[in-house]
Enzyme design. Structure first.
Site, PDB file in Angstrom:
ATOM      1  N   SER A 245       0.835  -1.184   0.000  1.00 32.90           N
ATOM      2  CA  SER A 245       0.000   0.000   0.000  1.00 32.90           C
ATOM      3  C   SER A 245       0.874   1.241   0.000  1.00 32.90           C
ATOM      4  O   SER A 245       1.285   1.689  -1.043  1.00 32.90           O
ATOM      5  CB  SER A 245      -0.973  -0.037   1.172  1.00 32.90           C
ATOM      6  OG  SER A 245      -0.361  -0.530   2.323  1.00 32.90           O
ATOM      7  N   CYS A 246       1.176   1.799   1.117  1.00 38.60           N
ATOM      8  CA  CYS A 246       1.942   3.047   1.270  1.00 38.60           C
ATOM      9  C   CYS A 246       1.002   4.250   1.243  1.00 38.60           C
ATOM     10  O   CYS A 246      -0.035   4.243   0.568  1.00 38.60           O
ATOM     11  CB  CYS A 246       3.018   3.253   0.213  1.00 38.60           C
ATOM     12  SG  CYS A 246       4.340   2.039   0.190  1.00 38.60           S
TER      13      CYS A 246
END
Length: 421
Positions: free
Chosen positions: A11-12
């Site tokens: 994700s991030c």
């Protein structure tokens, strides 16, 4: 040959909080790097320098011409990669990237997003210059290759590039891109956000999209990057988390370094965001990501006050999940103590990343109860460092690291014996 894995395991979140304008403008950059749960992500210092004509540099999979001059960079690097997930250079440029999924198929070879982050930092003395480095390399070399260790997981990238004066969002698909200059606060995640509000696009991008039937609007209508390239199914996995960052940026009150740290820890106190999984159930997908139904978690975090007075600039770094770790300051160019740089594919007792990863693993037994116990030890230590930074009395980095190792042991010892044992 098998198809590349398009599972959105990673994700991030990358965020830029901006307050004020002109001389009073203050910009704070923050990113959580979410990677496979057991993938170490140490810090690395890359000294700048002059390079002879004809010299080359080996990125993850491609060898490309080296720049005549490169800048000193502090980066956060998955242990097996050449490139960085996030970083800060000596000129005060910060960059973070995100995995994005589009209608294009990701090739088996090219530059990784992490390659492009490092290249932008090494070669860009301003945000505008770093943006040009990234976009020119995308056009020339394209993107591709496996971005996860021992897996054929591939993705394209978006980037947030910022300095003390301006910022840019770059979103990509293959060797095409769109870029937008951002005057105020902005967040990016694993989805496309640039529509027809772009400032620049790669040459031929509209014709490319028309030939594939992705852009069918009448000639003369301004090209919409998101409408043409977006994979809408992939977007559903990250809209809620992206919305959490947007709400943080829209909130009232100061949005400085401590507030950005708090946002990157958003998992329990701030509420958990839920998104549907393939079975139609729910699973947590908060800003501080844990492997509760996912195969990845936050591996490293970075916060930078881009308008801070110190030169060279300073990054606040956290190893493993930030809710069970602490941010500590590192000045770009400062020699890194060994515990910050040790990594590898398995636990190492001298690696600060692996020590905090172990602490995060311990908290997984009952995170809602154990995380506050860990922060009760680490939080005051971090607050003292923030106060010391404001007063210009920070100790040496070696002392900070030694103290953090002691605090980590104290936090582990504070947990119930049934867990810590």
């Amino acid at each position: 040959m098998s198809s590349p894995d398009r599972s959105p395991l990673l994700s991030c979140d990358t965020v830029l909080a901006v307050e004020g304008e002109g001389a009073s403008r203050r910009a704070v950059f923050g990113k959580n790097s979410d990677r496979p749960w057991n993938e170490a992500q140490p810090l690395e210092l890359v000294p700048g320098g002059e390079h002879p004509d004809g010299s080359t540099v080996r990125c993850q999979a491609l060898t490309i011409p080296q720049a005549e001059r490169t800048l000193t960079v502090l980066g956060s690097r998955p242990w097996w990669l050449w490139g960085f997930e996030q970083g800060l250079n000596e000129a005060g440029v910060a960059i973070g990237n995100e995995a994005v999924y589009t209608r294009d198929t990701v090739p088996g070879e090219g530059l990784l997003g992490m390659d492009l982050v490092r290249l932008g930092l090494e070669r860009g003395a301003t945000a505008a210059a770093a943006k040009r480095v990234i976009t020119e390399h995308i056009e020339h070399y394209g993107q591709g290759g496996a971005a996860v260790y021992l897996s054929d997981t591939r993705y394209f990238n978006s980037f947030l590039v910022a300095d003390r004066e301006e910022a840019f969002v770059i979103e990509t698909s293959g060797d095409h891109w769109a870029a937008k200059r951002v005057a105020g606060s902005v967040a990016i995640a694993n989805l496309l956000t640039i529509e027809d509000d772009w400032d620049e696009c790669s040459p031929g991008i509209e014709g490319y999209a028309r030939r594939r039937g992705w852009w069918t609007e009448p000639e003369g209508r301004r090209f919409n990057f998101r409408a043409a390239f977006e994979d809408r199914e992939m977007r559903k996995m990250t809209e809620a988390r992206y919305g959490a960052s947007c709400r943080f940026l829209a909130g009232e009150g100061e949005q400085g370094v401590p507030q950005m740290m708090r946002h990157l820890r958003d998992h329990f106190e701030g509420g958990t965001v839920h998104v549907p999984n393939a079975a139609g159930e729910t699973r947590p997908a908060s800003i501080c990501l844990h492997p509760e139904g996912w195969e990845s978690g936050t591996a490293a975090s970075m916060v930078v006050d881009l308008n801070a007075a110190e030169a060279p600039p300073r990054a606040w770094c956290s190893l493993a999940t930030p809710c069970t770790s602490a941010f500590f300051p590192v000045v770009v160019g400062e020699e890194l103590p060994l515990p910050l740089t040790i990594a590898g594919g398995s636990h190492h007792e001298r690696s600060l990343w692996w020590l905090f990863h172990q602490l995060a693993n311990e908290s997984e037994a009952d995170p809602a109860t154990l995380t506050p116990m860990i922060q009760a030890v680490l939080g005051p230590w971090e607050a003292d460092l923030l106060a010391a930074a404001e007063e210009g009395r920070l100790p040496a980095l070696t002392e900070i690291v030694d103290s953090l190792i002691e605090k980590r042991a104290e936090a582990l010892a504070s947990l119930p014996a049934s867990v810590a044992g």
